[in-house]
Design an enzyme around this catalytic site. Structure first.
Site, PDB file in Angstrom:
ATOM      1  N   CYS A   1     -18.484 119.429  46.034  1.00  0.00           N
ATOM      2  CA  CYS A   1     -19.313 118.984  44.929  1.00  0.00           C
ATOM      3  C   CYS A   1     -18.451 118.994  43.669  1.00  0.00           C
ATOM      4  CB  CYS A   1     -20.515 119.921  44.790  1.00  0.00           C
ATOM      5  SG  CYS A   1     -22.006 119.098  44.231  1.00  0.00           S
TER       6      CYS A   1
ATOM      7  N   CYS B   1     -12.942 112.735  45.763  1.00  0.00           N
ATOM      8  CA  CYS B   1     -12.604 113.585  46.897  1.00  0.00           C
ATOM      9  C   CYS B   1     -11.109 113.518  47.175  1.00  0.00           C
ATOM     10  CB  CYS B   1     -13.379 113.137  48.141  1.00  0.00           C
ATOM     11  SG  CYS B   1     -13.095 114.182  49.580  1.00  0.00           S
TER      12      CYS B   1
ATOM     13  N   CYS C   1     -22.320 114.986  45.974  1.00  0.00           N
ATOM     14  CA  CYS C   1     -22.643 114.283  44.735  1.00  0.00           C
ATOM     15  C   CYS C   1     -21.703 113.094  44.589  1.00  0.00           C
ATOM     16  CB  CYS C   1     -22.544 115.207  43.525  1.00  0.00           C
ATOM     17  SG  CYS C   1     -20.887 115.764  43.131  1.00  0.00           S
TER      18      CYS C   1
END
Length: 139
Positions: A7, A85, A78
């Site tokens: 997240c 990422c 999210c």
């Protein structure tokens, strides 16, 4: 099976997912991290405790703080984490399962019960996803 929940700040949603996974699936290796470290959200700790899951000993961390683990799945929770990422040089399958951000939705709410209701809703939505592991990570 090893899963990483990712997240933005590793303070709420990813911590809840890690806690639920440890509680419901002790056979799964689970970690959580953030793109940045925001510290533990005390409302998340509180509502997880209400559900019988103690996450108070978990710590907010970034991907760089994780041990070297071969992840099977990296689950972003999210949109910001999905877009940012980091690359994992492994067989890790990237999966996105987005959930509302309780601190953002609860910002400015003065009534404690109204604020905690948002955290409880997201907690329960995350639990439903975790209950279905590993199948809930399929496309």
């Amino acid at each position: 099976m090893n899963i990483l929940f990712l997240c933005t700040g590793n303070s709420c949603r990813s911590q809840m997912a890690e806690g639920w996974t440890r509680h419901l699936h002790p056979e799964i290796g689970v970690w959580s991290a953030g793109v940045v470290r925001h510290g533990m959200n005390q409302d998340a700790v509180r509502v997880m405790g209400e559900a019988g899951v103690d996450i108070s000993a978990q710590t907010s961390k970034t991907v760089d703080d994780l041990p070297e683990v071969e992840f099977d799945s990296v689950v972003t929770l999210c949109g910001h984490a999905a877009e940012n990422c980091p690359y994992f040089p492994s067989r890790a399958k990237r999966v996105h399962r987005g959930f509302d951000d309780p601190p953002e939705l609860a910002a400015g709410l003065e009534n404690e019960e109204d604020r905690l209701a948002i955290y409880r809703r997201v907690r329960d939505e995350i639990r439903a996803m975790v209950e279905g592991l590993p199948g809930s990570l399929e496309d």
